[in-house]
Design a protein around this motif. Structure first.
Motif, short mmCIF file in Angstrom:
data_model
loop_
_atom_site.label_atom_id
_atom_site.label_comp_id
_atom_site.label_asym_id
_atom_site.label_seq_id
_atom_site.Cartn_x
_atom_site.Cartn_y
_atom_site.Cartn_z
N THR A 175 -9.66 0.26 -2.17
CA THR A 175 -8.52 1.14 -1.94
C THR A 175 -8.99 2.43 -1.27
O THR A 175 -10.19 2.74 -1.23
N GLY A 176 -8.03 3.21 -0.75
CA GLY A 176 -8.33 4.50 -0.15
C GLY A 176 -7.76 5.64 -0.97
O GLY A 176 -6.97 5.42 -1.90
N ASP A 177 -8.14 6.85 -0.60
CA ASP A 177 -7.66 8.01 -1.37
C ASP A 177 -6.26 8.46 -0.94
O ASP A 177 -5.72 9.42 -1.49
N ALA A 178 -5.66 7.74 0.05
CA ALA A 178 -4.29 8.02 0.50
C ALA A 178 -4.10 9.48 0.89
O ALA A 178 -3.03 10.05 0.71
N GLN A 179 -5.18 10.08 1.44
CA GLN A 179 -5.19 11.47 1.89
C GLN A 179 -5.04 12.47 0.74
O GLN A 179 -4.64 13.61 0.95
N HIS A 180 -5.40 12.05 -0.45
CA HIS A 180 -5.46 12.93 -1.62
C HIS A 180 -6.85 12.78 -2.23
O HIS A 180 -7.04 12.02 -3.18
N PRO A 181 -7.85 13.50 -1.67
CA PRO A 181 -9.24 13.29 -2.09
C PRO A 181 -9.46 13.42 -3.59
O PRO A 181 -10.33 12.75 -4.16
N GLU A 182 -8.68 14.28 -4.24
CA GLU A 182 -8.89 14.51 -5.68
C GLU A 182 -8.62 13.26 -6.52
O GLU A 182 -9.09 13.15 -7.66
#
Length: 396
Positions: A175-182
């Motif tokens: 999966t990816g961080d969906a542009q929310h790195p936290e």
């Protein structure tokens, strides 16, 4: 041949206050270094063209090949020809979202199942979902059997999407961080992780954390991973694209269950207590599109090597690791560089076929490459052999 060598001599580990240090076993590839050309003579043959952003490949036991197209289509390559779509999903194709990964059940001959990862409309907007389908006997259609998992965070970018079955029979999901790195290091979030589940979507009893699908955390955007014979996972993760003033630094990491890869806190070859440092870091963005541990016979000297397809840097990597220290990169070389006469352009997925050859998809028509008139392609990569010398002319 090593490119760049390890960074510095500060030593692995961290100080008493957990200040990160540079891991000396991490090989750093500077942007200024020439890319090491591959030594094997290879050829790439087109086996299919006219595709629109093919994202994932999965072979059936018959040798037929399932391929996803990001707008939402599942196609079949059968006897050298692409069939009409056997399945069309209402995928949300925005940015890097859409129909992404695909994998075939290890017991497909009994149950005819395959699995997809796609960005779909959820109750609160786009989300990534894993679904299971049953392929019809005539190979012309498929019906949905089950939604294994919904609610994976989605964004315009960083959706992950790769599916693989491990040697243990479990389904692994990047999966990816969906542009929310936290979210990447948040144990309550499915974003920025490698997930592990049963083929029915249940949580395995031996996952690192009880009642959690999370197998690895601290990743930015996992589209490429493979399994080492030792049981570890080789993860090729995307580096930052401007977040916190950082660029590039895509990385390849040898990880085990429960490891934290450190994103977004740790960067490049940095390591700290409780964080797994990468084995290879690229200063200039590649980024990885797919990966496989090659065990075929078509290119014998590659056996046991990690093969990584890259997008922006437009080439195929071969990486091997030292026997005395599997964390250390021993050899690194690249093939099919660029988008010219000898290059293939942007490469997404890479898998080994039943014939021992490598199969790769291009991603030249995703809005970031040079889309040719005949669209994206699937290539078959094997060793190149020179043509036989002509026979001497008869005397007379």
């Amino acid at each position: 041949m090593l490119l760049g060598g390890a960074l510095g001599a500060l030593g692995a580990g961290c100080s008493a206050n957990n200040t990160p240090r540079v891991d000396t076993r991490c090989t750093f590839v500077p942007a200024s270094s020439p890319r090491p050309p591959g030594g094997a003579a290879l050829k790439a043959e087109t086996v299919a063209d006219g595709l629109e952003v093919p994202w994932g490949l999965a072979f059936l036991p018959s040798g037929d090949l399932l391929v996803t197209e990001r707008p939402g289509r599942v196609r079949l390559l059968r006897q050298g020809a692409l069939t009409p779509p056997l399945l069309v999903l209402p995928a949300v194709e925005e940015g890097e979202g859409g129909l992404l990964g695909i994998v075939v059940d290890p017991e497909f001959s009994k149950n005819r199942y395959f699995y997809t990862y796609a960005t779909m409309r959820g109750p609160d907007g786009p989300e990534n979902q894993i679904e299971r389908y049953r392929l019809a006997e005539d190979l012309a259609s498929a019906t949905r059997d089950k939604v294994l998992l919904a609610g994976i965070p989605a964004g315009r970018f960083h959706n992950g999407g790769r599916l693989r079955f491990g040697p243990d029979g479990m389904l692994y999901v990047g999966t990816g961080d969906a542009q929310h790195p936290e979210l990447a290091r948040d144990p309550k979030s499915l974003a920025g992780k490698l997930l592990r589940m049963t083929r029915d979507g249940e949580i395995p009893a031996d996952n690192p954390t009880r009642r959690s699908l999370v197998y690895l955390s601290g990743a930015r955007n996992v589209q490429a991973f493979a399994f080492a014979p030792s049981g570890e996972v080789l993860v090729a993760d995307h580096g930052p694209s401007g977040e916190m003033g950082r660029e590039g630094h895509d990385e390849i990491t040898r990880a085990k269950a429960g490891d934290d890869l450190g994103w977004p806190t740790y960067y490049g070859c940095e390591v700290a207590l409780g964080v797994t440092a990468p084995s290879l870091v690229f200063e200039q963005a590649t980024p990885p599109g797919g990966a496989v541990l090659y065990e075929g016979d078509a290119i014998r000297e590659w056996k046991g090597s990690l093969i990584v397809a890259t997008l922006g840097s437009q080439h195929l990597h071969r990486v091997s690791f030292a026997r005395d220290d599997p964390r250390r990169v021993e050899h690194h070389e690249v093939y099919f560089q660029g988008n010219g006469p000898t290059g293939l352009g942007r490469l997404r997925d890479v898998v080994t076929g039943p014939d021992g050859a490598l199969y790769v998809t291009t991603s030249n028509c995703d809005g970031r490459g040079d889309c040719p008139p005949d669209g994206d392609k699937i290539y078959r990569i094997t060793r190149w052999s020179p043509p036989p010398a002509p026979l001497p002319s008869p005397e007379g």
